[in-house]
Design a protein around this motif. Sequence first.
Motif, PDB file in Angstrom:
ATOM      1  N   ILE A 124       0.836  -1.201   0.000  1.00  0.00           N
ATOM      2  CA  ILE A 124       0.000   0.000   0.000  1.00  0.00           C
ATOM      3  C   ILE A 124       0.872   1.254   0.000  1.00  0.00           C
ATOM      4  N   SER A 125       1.955   1.227   0.808  1.00  0.00           N
ATOM      5  CA  SER A 125       2.860   2.380   0.868  1.00  0.00           C
ATOM      6  C   SER A 125       3.508   2.636  -0.486  1.00  0.00           C
ATOM      7  N   VAL A 126       3.909   1.578  -1.165  1.00  0.00           N
ATOM      8  CA  VAL A 126       4.532   1.725  -2.488  1.00  0.00           C
ATOM      9  C   VAL A 126       3.535   2.298  -3.488  1.00  0.00           C
ATOM     10  N   LEU A 127       2.298   1.814  -3.434  1.00  0.00           N
ATOM     11  CA  LEU A 127       1.264   2.325  -4.348  1.00  0.00           C
ATOM     12  C   LEU A 127       0.989   3.806  -4.092  1.00  0.00           C
ATOM     13  N   ILE A 128       0.974   4.196  -2.817  1.00  0.00           N
ATOM     14  CA  ILE A 128       0.739   5.599  -2.478  1.00  0.00           C
ATOM     15  C   ILE A 128       1.872   6.472  -3.016  1.00  0.00           C
ATOM     16  N   ILE A 129       3.108   6.006  -2.863  1.00  0.00           N
ATOM     17  CA  ILE A 129       4.266   6.764  -3.359  1.00  0.00           C
ATOM     18  C   ILE A 129       4.217   6.889  -4.877  1.00  0.00           C
ATOM     19  N   ILE A 130       3.895   5.773  -5.556  1.00  0.00           N
ATOM     20  CA  ILE A 130       3.801   5.808  -7.017  1.00  0.00           C
ATOM     21  C   ILE A 130       2.700   6.750  -7.476  1.00  0.00           C
ATOM     22  N   TYR A 131       1.554   6.683  -6.788  1.00  0.00           N
ATOM     23  CA  TYR A 131       0.425   7.551  -7.146  1.00  0.00           C
ATOM     24  C   TYR A 131       0.793   9.016  -6.931  1.00  0.00           C
ATOM     25  N   ASP A 132       1.490   9.287  -5.807  1.00  0.00           N
ATOM     26  CA  ASP A 132       1.884  10.665  -5.496  1.00  0.00           C
ATOM     27  C   ASP A 132       2.859  11.208  -6.551  1.00  0.00           C
TER      28      ASP A 132
END
Length: 266
Positions: free
Chosen positions: A251-259
């Motif tokens: 989830i953290s990786v997805l949030i960083i990628i989305y950001d």
Amino acid sequence: YDALKNGNNFEKYLSLIGADYVLQENDFDWRYTTSIKTPIEINNDLNKKLIKVSEFGYFDQKYLETIPNEDPDQVKKDLLQKTLLNQPALVLYKVPENLHSPKIYVAQNVYLIDKKGKERAYPSQVVSDNFGSRDIFLWSDDFQKELPLKQETAKLEFTKINPTKYKIAVSEAPKQYFIQFSERFDKGWELTSSRSQQINLNHFKTNGYSNGWLIDNSPKESSNSAQFELNFAPQKSLSLNLKWLLLCFSISVLIIIYDQFKKHGS
């Protein structure tokens, strides 16, 4: 060691503890006791009972000279060189297959023994001719129940899913019997029946180190077969925590990628 020294059913001890290999060290302290055989004598004894797999390191003259050997007794001083020269430092032996008991089995006979303060000593019954490869013993201090009056042989098959999980199937089972698991005793091992009933109240230390469960079939149960699952409970918690950790990381990786994608798009 006493069993090997005296020739009294040494193989039974190995079977009892589920040993696969024996590593013998050619020590040089045997000179100071009359109760220990020389390394060569021990090697000869082990060669008669086990299968030699490999040798490691050798006592050559150069290495022997580095070993402190200031004994005033010239006989003992010379004995070190004479006995160890050109001998291996370590010898690895394999226990023959015919001496192995299965990892999990139904105990054929169960002995209840009073340890009388000798917690670390194996009882004399273990090396008697009557003690079979599928027999087990319990210390009387650990087992406060009545043993089955008659031990009957049941059939057991198991499948190893992984080191912490086993599937067990028992057939032709009597009313009461012991399932023996030759792994170091730990309360974390949980035996669960096919009806999701935990049997940990009947979990006992057997053979001085391993796990055993007393299975008491319900009088209403007409079937003489049963299915069990054996799990190491702490591993379940560890696996669950690991899954949560991986989920949070994903989830953290997805949030960083989305950001980053959002910033790049703007």
